[in-house]
Design a protein around this motif. Structure first.
Motif, mmCIF file in Angstrom:
data_model
loop_
_atom_site.group_PDB
_atom_site.id
_atom_site.type_symbol
_atom_site.label_atom_id
_atom_site.label_comp_id
_atom_site.label_asym_id
_atom_site.label_seq_id
_atom_site.Cartn_x
_atom_site.Cartn_y
_atom_site.Cartn_z
ATOM 1 N N UNK A 220 -1.108 19.275 -22.180
ATOM 2 C CA UNK A 220 -1.737 19.419 -23.574
ATOM 3 C C UNK A 220 -0.757 20.332 -24.752
ATOM 4 N N UNK A 221 0.095 20.342 -24.681
ATOM 5 C CA UNK A 221 1.182 21.610 -25.686
ATOM 6 C C UNK A 221 1.317 20.768 -26.916
ATOM 7 N N UNK A 222 1.270 19.259 -27.131
ATOM 8 C CA UNK A 222 1.038 18.529 -28.135
ATOM 9 C C UNK A 222 -0.833 18.110 -28.559
ATOM 10 N N UNK A 223 -1.128 17.715 -27.636
ATOM 11 C CA UNK A 223 -2.720 17.142 -27.608
ATOM 12 C C UNK A 223 -3.774 18.007 -28.118
ATOM 13 N N UNK A 224 -3.338 19.405 -27.609
ATOM 14 C CA UNK A 224 -4.401 20.600 -28.476
ATOM 15 C C UNK A 224 -4.067 20.584 -29.346
ATOM 16 N N UNK A 225 -3.194 20.573 -30.303
ATOM 17 C CA UNK A 225 -3.209 20.794 -31.390
ATOM 18 C C UNK A 225 -3.510 19.882 -32.996
ATOM 19 N N UNK A 226 -4.221 19.102 -31.972
ATOM 20 C CA UNK A 226 -5.145 17.733 -32.575
ATOM 21 C C UNK A 226 -6.389 18.181 -32.567
ATOM 22 N N UNK A 227 -6.820 19.465 -31.716
ATOM 23 C CA UNK A 227 -8.215 20.469 -31.338
ATOM 24 C C UNK A 227 -7.734 21.258 -32.576
ATOM 25 N N UNK A 228 -6.863 22.136 -32.308
ATOM 26 C CA UNK A 228 -7.260 23.342 -33.135
ATOM 27 C C UNK A 228 -6.787 23.512 -34.165
ATOM 28 N N UNK A 278 22.265 18.673 -20.830
ATOM 29 C CA UNK A 278 21.284 18.718 -20.590
ATOM 30 C C UNK A 278 20.862 20.764 -21.044
ATOM 31 N N UNK A 279 21.219 21.357 -20.130
ATOM 32 C CA UNK A 279 20.436 22.438 -20.695
ATOM 33 C C UNK A 279 20.349 22.884 -21.499
ATOM 34 N N UNK A 280 21.196 23.480 -22.746
ATOM 35 C CA UNK A 280 20.795 23.916 -23.957
ATOM 36 C C UNK A 280 19.678 23.348 -24.413
ATOM 37 N N UNK A 281 19.729 22.038 -24.866
ATOM 38 C CA UNK A 281 18.524 21.151 -24.661
ATOM 39 C C UNK A 281 17.018 21.533 -24.326
ATOM 40 N N UNK A 282 17.182 21.915 -23.239
ATOM 41 C CA UNK A 282 15.799 22.394 -22.832
ATOM 42 C C UNK A 282 15.522 22.733 -23.108
ATOM 43 N N UNK A 283 16.951 24.630 -23.055
ATOM 44 C CA UNK A 283 16.322 25.816 -22.829
ATOM 45 C C UNK A 283 15.598 25.571 -24.725
ATOM 46 N N UNK A 284 16.242 25.326 -25.232
ATOM 47 C CA UNK A 284 15.745 24.746 -26.603
ATOM 48 C C UNK A 284 14.220 23.780 -27.147
ATOM 49 N N UNK A 285 14.182 23.380 -25.856
ATOM 50 C CA UNK A 285 12.981 22.551 -26.157
ATOM 51 C C UNK A 285 11.745 23.881 -26.453
ATOM 52 N N UNK A 286 11.179 24.039 -27.341
ATOM 53 C CA UNK A 286 9.801 24.895 -27.595
ATOM 54 C C UNK A 286 10.434 25.999 -27.006
ATOM 55 N N UNK A 287 9.571 26.627 -26.091
ATOM 56 C CA UNK A 287 9.336 28.298 -25.789
ATOM 57 C C UNK A 287 8.643 28.339 -23.946
ATOM 58 N N UNK A 288 9.403 29.430 -23.416
ATOM 59 C CA UNK A 288 9.292 29.056 -21.966
ATOM 60 C C UNK A 288 7.683 28.585 -22.066
ATOM 61 N N UNK A 289 7.019 29.670 -22.718
ATOM 62 C CA UNK A 289 5.169 29.158 -22.595
ATOM 63 C C UNK A 289 4.971 27.637 -22.439
ATOM 64 N N UNK A 290 6.051 26.805 -23.728
ATOM 65 C CA UNK A 290 5.541 25.254 -23.672
ATOM 66 C C UNK A 290 6.176 24.623 -22.397
ATOM 67 N N UNK A 291 7.732 24.598 -22.327
ATOM 68 C CA UNK A 291 8.269 24.455 -20.999
ATOM 69 C C UNK A 291 7.592 24.809 -19.885
ATOM 70 N N UNK A 292 7.036 25.257 -19.686
ATOM 71 C CA UNK A 292 6.004 25.839 -18.848
ATOM 72 C C UNK A 292 4.693 24.832 -18.007
ATOM 73 N N UNK A 293 4.362 24.602 -19.638
ATOM 74 C CA UNK A 293 2.724 23.324 -19.443
ATOM 75 C C UNK A 293 3.681 22.141 -19.882
ATOM 76 N N UNK A 294 4.496 21.603 -21.136
ATOM 77 C CA UNK A 294 5.060 20.537 -21.140
ATOM 78 C C UNK A 294 5.402 19.828 -20.192
ATOM 79 N N UNK A 295 5.145 18.592 -20.266
ATOM 80 C CA UNK A 295 6.017 17.496 -19.631
ATOM 81 C C UNK A 295 6.451 16.349 -20.040
ATOM 82 N N UNK A 296 7.455 15.519 -19.294
ATOM 83 C CA UNK A 296 8.368 14.176 -19.963
ATOM 84 C C UNK A 296 6.812 13.501 -20.638
ATOM 85 N N UNK A 297 6.832 13.470 -19.516
ATOM 86 C CA UNK A 297 5.021 12.141 -19.903
ATOM 87 C C UNK A 297 4.863 12.494 -21.826
#
Ligand SMILES: Cc1cc2nc3c(=O)[nH]c(=O)nc-3n(C[C@H](O)[C@H](O)[C@H](O)COP(=O)(O)OP(=O)(O)OC[C@H]3O[C@@H](n4cnc5c(N)ncnc54)[C@H](O)[C@@H]3O)c2cc1C
Ligand code: FES
Ligand code: FES
Length: 480
Positions: A220-228, A278-297
């Motif tokens: 929901x790290x992307x979809x929820x923004x449509x709501x909020x 890939x490590x740096x790319x993923x480390x910089x993808x959003x924040x840890x909170x986002x990476x704990x929720x966000x998915x590749x799908x």
């Protein structure tokens, strides 16, 4: 109904608008107002809460943004908020360290920082500054300054004591396991909307076929923004996170098959072991909170032209397994994107898993993200390169960019300009020029069109320099 633990108290909810976020549930329904709302878009961390999940017979703690988490996604988890931390009459060591280090002024960001630090303490036996900074990268403070907060993060380990969460861990684990083993349907309805979390692949596939208007909601790290942010109401939400196949990373020997609903935090170590770049790319993808929720799908599913994973997956030659009912087809990631936010997905079809071929011997892979801010920012340009040089000549090349077109896209003209040529400075200039035939980028608030063209070429040059004998790979902070 959905079932979860609010600290130690089981919550059973059947009748609630499924668009309700965890933050609104806490603040508006329960009047637990310790958790704050800053941005309602996952950017500031003021709403950080902690989830504990039962995985491999252990409780795994992670910090998430309550403001962009639909309430249904709590099913089967323990939710811990700042109100739960105090140990009887005594502050939790995390809270005490914040007091001792003067880590709070106005206090608005403080509950979020405390919860990120609590999750860090639960997942690290000892602190180290680098990983602590990473863990706090999704929390913003506008008045205290970060030094006292980071000091508190280091100092919270000095109280070498357990806490009530350690004491109750076995009981919580057993409760979460019993919720998981219950086969009752997981659903929520209210305000003429519904949320459904099927437990099997077949059930998910048929639910999407029967409800083609339903929206898949993973992290929901992307979809929820449509709501909020977009203030849209989504009538039917389908959660794929309880389907075992979508929650698994499988090593087939030649590829990693990553279930569409596996989070970055869960798959990154396996992916980065194969592709360390890939490590740096993923480390910089959003924040840890986002990476704990966000998915590749979700990252591929949202079809964003500036999603970070697509260029890398295209350059690597990854495929998607798409499912519609019982029918399954395999589509290359590079063929998935059609035009702006349009993909080859048919109505009722979804991404089941992503097949990432393992790194091939003798090939070079690099990926570079350029954004205005190092942490927690979306790319202005993201370039990914896979290269094979034989006898000093380019024998194979795949280059893909995000942020350069309406979809993540291969740079075919640039590749053709390089193929068969010497891997030398003299061939880089024409290859850089060929990028103008591949892309006509736009200007927006992230970067101008000219900047994007220039930086795309410069990334190719950087690739060349970094592949020269003796060249050190420098961790350069590239800002747009
Ligand atoms: C603060 C913040 C920072 C961010 N930073 C970055 C960043 O640096 N780089 C980046 O690339 N992204 C970033 N994002 C975007 C987002 O976090 C990622 O794209 C993430 O991977 C989305 O995954 P999700 O599971 O949360 O998707 P969701 O929000 O659950 O879904 C996103 C879309 O994909 C669809 N979808 C979900 N699963 C599937 C599936 N299996 N098949 C088909 N469609 C599906 C959904 O219906 C929805 O349309 C950021 C977001 C926020 C809020
Ligand atoms: S309120 Fe800012 S991240 Fe949730
Ligand atoms: S203490 Fe005021 S925003 Fe951090």
């Amino acid at each position: 109904m959905i079932r979860f633990l609010l600290n130690s108290v089981e919550q059973l909810i059947e009748d609630l608008d499924p668009n309700t976020t965890v933050l609104d549930y806490l603040r508006l329904h329960l009047r637990r107002t310790g958790t704050k709302e800053g941005c309602a878009s996952g950017d500031c961390g003021a709403c950080t809460v902690v989830l504990a999940e039962a995985r491999e017979d252990q409780l795994r703690y992670s910090a998430i943004n309550a403001c962009i988490t639909p309430i249904g996604n709590l099913h089967g988890k323990q939710l811990i908020t700042v109100e739960d931390l105090k140990q009887g009459a005594v502050l939790h060591p995390v809270q005490q360290a914040m007091v001792d280090c003067h880590g709070s002024q106005c206090g608005f960001c403080t509950p979020g920082f405390v919860m990120s630090m609590f999750a860090y303490r639960k997942t690290h036996a000892a602190p180290d500054r680098e990983s602590l900074l990473e863990a706090l990268g999704g929390n913003l403070c506008r008045c205290t300054g970060y030094r006292p907060i980071v000091d508190a993060g280091m100092q919270m380990y000095e109280a070498d004591t357990g806490d009530s969460f350690d004491a109750s861990a076995d009981a919580v684990l057993n409760t979460l396991k019993s919720i998981d083993s219950n086969t009752d349907e997981v659903f929520l309805s209210g305000n003429h909307k519904s949320y459904f979390a099927p437990r099997s692949l077949a059930h998910l596939a048929s639910a999407l076929l029967e409800n083609p208007e339903a929206r898949l909601v993973a992290g929901a790290t992307d979809l929820a923004l449509e709501m909020t942010q977009g203030l849209e109401e989504i009538d039917t939400l389908l959660y794929p996170g309880l389907v075992p196949e979508l929650q698994t990373v499988r090593d087939t020997g030649t590829a990693l098959e990553i279930g569409a609903a596996v989070t970055y935090s869960q798959f990154s170590s396996q992916l980065c072991a194969e592709y360390p770049e890939m490590a740096e790319l993923i480390e910089r993808l959003g924040s840890l909170q986002i990476r704990n929720q966000g998915t590749l799908g979700g990252n591929i599913g949202n079809a964003s032209p500036i999603g970070d994973m697509a260029p890398a997956l295209i350059a690597i030659g990854a495929d998607l397994v798409l499912r519609r009912g019982d029918a399954v087809r395999v589509v290359a990631v590079e063929d998935y994107f059609v035009s702006y936010l349009v993909t080859v997905l048919q109505v009722g079809e979804f991404i089941e898993r992503i097949i990432v071929p393992k790194a091939r011997a003798g090939e070079i892979f690099k990926v570079y993200k350029v954004s205005k801010r190092w942490e927690d920012d979306i790319s202005a340009v993201c370039g990914a390169f896979r290269l094979r040089v034989v006898d000093g000549k380019v024998a194979g090349v795949a280059i893909a960019f995000g942020g350069m077109a309406e979809i993540p896209k291969r740079a075919h003209h640039c590749e053709q300009a390089m193929l068969g040529q010497a891997w030398a400075e003299s061939s880089i200039t024409p290859a850089m020029a060929a990028l103008a035939q591949d892309f006509t980028p736009i200007s927006d608030f992230r970067a101008s069109a000219d900047y994007r063209m220039q930086v795309a070429g410069n990334l190719l040059q950087r690739l060349f320099l970094e592949t020269q004998p003796g060249a050190a790979t420098v961790r350069v902070r590239l800002y747009a």
